[in-house]
Design a protein around this motif. Structure first.
Motif, PDB file in Angstrom:
ATOM      1  N   TYR A   1     -19.565  -7.632 -50.462  1.00 41.34           N
ATOM      2  CA  TYR A   1     -18.238  -8.055 -50.908  1.00 41.34           C
ATOM      3  C   TYR A   1     -18.086  -9.537 -50.579  1.00 41.34           C
ATOM      4  O   TYR A   1     -18.312  -9.967 -49.437  1.00 41.34           O
ATOM      5  CB  TYR A   1     -17.134  -7.260 -50.197  1.00 41.34           C
TER       6      TYR A   1
ATOM      7  N   GLN B   1     -13.352 -12.728 -56.433  1.00 40.11           N
ATOM      8  CA  GLN B   1     -13.875 -11.654 -55.595  1.00 40.11           C
ATOM      9  C   GLN B   1     -15.071 -11.027 -56.308  1.00 40.11           C
ATOM     10  O   GLN B   1     -15.063 -10.873 -57.535  1.00 40.11           O
ATOM     11  CB  GLN B   1     -12.823 -10.584 -55.330  1.00 40.11           C
TER      12      GLN B   1
ATOM     13  N   PHE C   1     -17.699  -7.648 -56.045  1.00 37.79           N
ATOM     14  CA  PHE C   1     -18.065  -6.355 -55.479  1.00 37.79           C
ATOM     15  C   PHE C   1     -19.434  -5.985 -56.055  1.00 37.79           C
ATOM     16  O   PHE C   1     -19.581  -5.863 -57.282  1.00 37.79           O
ATOM     17  CB  PHE C   1     -17.047  -5.278 -55.855  1.00 37.79           C
TER      18      PHE C   1
END
Length: 635
Positions: free
Chosen positions: A289, A310, A312
């Motif tokens: 992450y 972000q 993931f």
């Protein structure tokens, strides 16, 4: 408060791990490095270069930019000390170089680059370079080459605390504290760095001849990294890596600007991997992450821009060893990128989904001949990207001579900025793709106290749909316009002499790179057939190091040839030579080791620019020390 909570969380994780590691059984399972495994087994035609520890030691207090610059294996486009620094491998651009951390791609999903200036040397444990095409191994962007950052676990029993400090020219100061611990079941490394610099260096204005002082170039940088490796059983390994960073830096103006801009970057990266080993099979489950938040303040324009992303990432990889000579690899990667960018204002928050399936095969045909092939297919938001592969061959023709060859298909997907920037982003932009070939020969020879090695590599690459931003009806916009042909030669040489307490080492790396645009983007386009901007044709570096007992003296010299700054070659930067001198003393005692050093950079005080109208500092001095306290002795 958030930073303190993070710090104590990491201490808790480490302390818990050390309690677990106290169970001293004799487990034999070894850590598996995903970079080493893929590069060694499924890209046998390429080279994986690991920088030696002396190169990292001699650059303490600096960042990854200075380390790679000194090696001379690639070109670094550096705007100013402490500011943006990006890479160019074999005539490729910054978006065509992948940087990985523990095997995860950490290039920004927004602009596709990684800023080398944000990673200080003190936080480094292992740096590896993989020149050449490797999209089949690492996915989108691995066109010109890749840089791999990681940590090497140490399961030998030890427990050490280290303290370090450095002071340098232009009010450059850094403090570093860290701890390492090792036992049969656990290896841990915790590192905390604080760095501040004014970077207010004097320079000579090339247009007026006047001596000026660089303004608005302050840097404040805090980094916390932690690497944890657990042996859970004789068949299971688990690792956990953390990287927290906060950087506040001013953006210095060019020679013709009066801007006083500022940029703040907050970064959090977490990765983990579980390895389960069977008799002939390894199963790896990996996850990461990343959270990157950037605020750019254009003070003179009284405006602020927020860019956040972000990532993931999840990956499963299965490896199988069959009949001692055959190895298979199969994996699946799922990545989700979220972007919150002010300049995407009409689009709102953006989400991009990527899936990749990859498969590899390696055949040790004989004790001297190996073949490998890696295949990869990625899907972005439901659309298939260009299929990629890497096929390689390695032959130990003589005990001293190794020959390698590789043929690859590569690609790079458009970045989120390319697709969604307002105004100018193009949703229908296509992926760059092309083919790359390379041949290399390495000769190694030893005679008594002498050891000699020379490697030569010839490469060729053709890229279609190369993305370039150009004005269209008064708005800058990305377009698939260029066709770029890159080819060249590279060499790596090393000569070493060792006798008792003496060690003398000479390194020489050279690059000859032609990277030209083959397609006109407008009528009477003067760029056709000419070298790309900020891609020097000639570059290289040499280093001479002498060690006697606890003393080391090292001189490094870097050369960069003519660098064109306009596509028609009407403007260019002059060649420059940069030298640095490093002296170190490393005493060792029963419970304490030391490292004292002094360094002079740009020792010849050369006035130069890497980016047009962005001056670089002249001669610079720095001194520093590191003390390693052996807190516990193991039998």
């Amino acid at each position: 408060m958030a930073e303190l909570r993070t710090f104590f969380l990491i201490l808790f994780l480490l302390s818990g791990a050390w309690q677990l590691s106290a169970q001293e059984d004799t487990l034999k399972l070894k850590a598996v490095d995903v970079v080493e495994t893929r590069a060694r087994d499924f890209a046998v035609g390429s080279e994986l270069i690991t920088l030696d520890s002396s190169s990292l030691k001699s650059r303490k207090g600096q960042n990854l930019t200075e380390v790679l610059n000194a090696e001379g294996l690639l070109f670094i486009k550096n705007y100013s000390p402490g500011n943006l620094a990006t890479t160019s491998f074999r005539g490729a651009n910054a978006q065509q170089t992948v940087v990985t951390w523990n095997g995860f791609n950490i290039n920004s999903p927004l602009h596709g680059q990684f800023d080398l200036s944000l990673f200080p040397v003190q936080a480094l444990d292992q740096v590896q370079l993989q020149p050449g095409a490797s999209s089949a191994l690492w996915g989108s962007g691995a066109v010109g080459g890749s840089i791999h950052l990681g940590h090497t676990p140490d399961f030998t029993p030890h427990w050490e605390l280290y303290l370090a400090g450095q002071a340098g020219s232009f009010d450059n100061f850094s403090q570093n504290i860290g701890m390492t611990y090792g036992s049969a079941n656990y290896s841990g490394h915790l590192n905390l760095l604080n760095q501040n610099a004014e970077n207010n260096f004097p320079f000579t204005n090339p247009y007026t001849g006047e001596t000026q002082t660089q303004e608005n170039n302050h840097l404040s940088n805090q980094v916390l990294t932690s690497a944890n490796h657990f042996r859970l059983s004789s068949k299971d390994l688990l690792n956990l890596h953390l990287w927290f960073q906060q950087t506040d830096r001013d953006i210095p103006p060019s020679l013709f600007e009066i801007s006083r801009s500022n940029q703040r970057d907050d970064v959090m990266r977490i990765s983990s991997e579980w390895l389960h080993s069977f008799q002939k099979t390894d199963l790896k489950v990996r996850a990461a992450y990343f959270n990157e938040d950037q605020v750019f303040n254009a003070i003179t324009a009284d405006s602020s821009y927020h860019n956040a992303s972000q990532s993931f990432i999840g990956e499963v990889e299965w490896s199988y060893q069959a009949f001692t000579r055959h190895r298979f690899d199969l994996g699946f990667n799922q990545s989700v990128f979220l972007a919150d960018v002010d300049s995407y204002n009409s689009e709102g928050n953006i989400q991009q989904n990527r899936q990749a399936i990859f498969a590899g095969y390696c055949w040790d045909i004989s004790s001297t001949l190996s073949f490998s092939n890696m295949l990869r297919q990625e899907i972005i938001d439901g659309r298939a990207t260009p299929f990629t592969f890497t096929t390689g061959l390695a032959w130990q023709a003589l005990p001293q001579l190794q020959l390698k060859g590789q043929f690859s298909k590569v690609y790079r997907a458009p970045t989120l900025n390319d697709l969604y920037w307002v105004p100018g982003g193009q949703r229908d932009l296509q992926s760059e793709y092309g083919y790359a070939q390379e041949l290399s020969a390495t000769w190694k020879y030893s005679l008594k106290k002498w050891r000699y090695q020379i490697g030569l590599t010839a490469y060729n690459r053709n890229i279609t749909n190369w993305v370039v931003w150009l004005p269209q009806r008064g708005i800058w916009s990305p377009q698939n316009l260029l066709e770029v042909h890159s080819r060249g030669l590279g060499s790596r040489s090393q000569l070493q002499w060792k006798k008792k307490n003496w060690n003398i080492l000479l390194n020489l790396n050279t690059n000859y790179t032609l990277s030209t645009n083959q397609k006109a983007v407008r009528a009477n386009d003067a760029s056709v057939g000419k070298q790309l901007i900020y891609t020097p044709i000639y570059s290289g570096a040499a280093a001479l190091s002498t060690s006697y007992k606890s003393y080391t003296l090292r001189y490094q010299h870097q050369y960069t040839g003519y660098t064109y700054t306009t596509s028609d070659h009407s403007e260019f930067l002059e060649p420059y030579h940069i030298g640095s001198l490093y002296l170190a003393y490393e005493p060792g005692w029963k419970k304490l080791d030391g490292h004292f050093f002094a360094r002079i950079d740009n020792i010849w005080n050369h006035q130069y620019q890497v980016v047009r109208n962005r001056p670089m500092p002249g001669v610079q001095y720095s001194i520093g020390l590191q003390l390693n306290f052996k807190l516990k002795q193991f039998r």
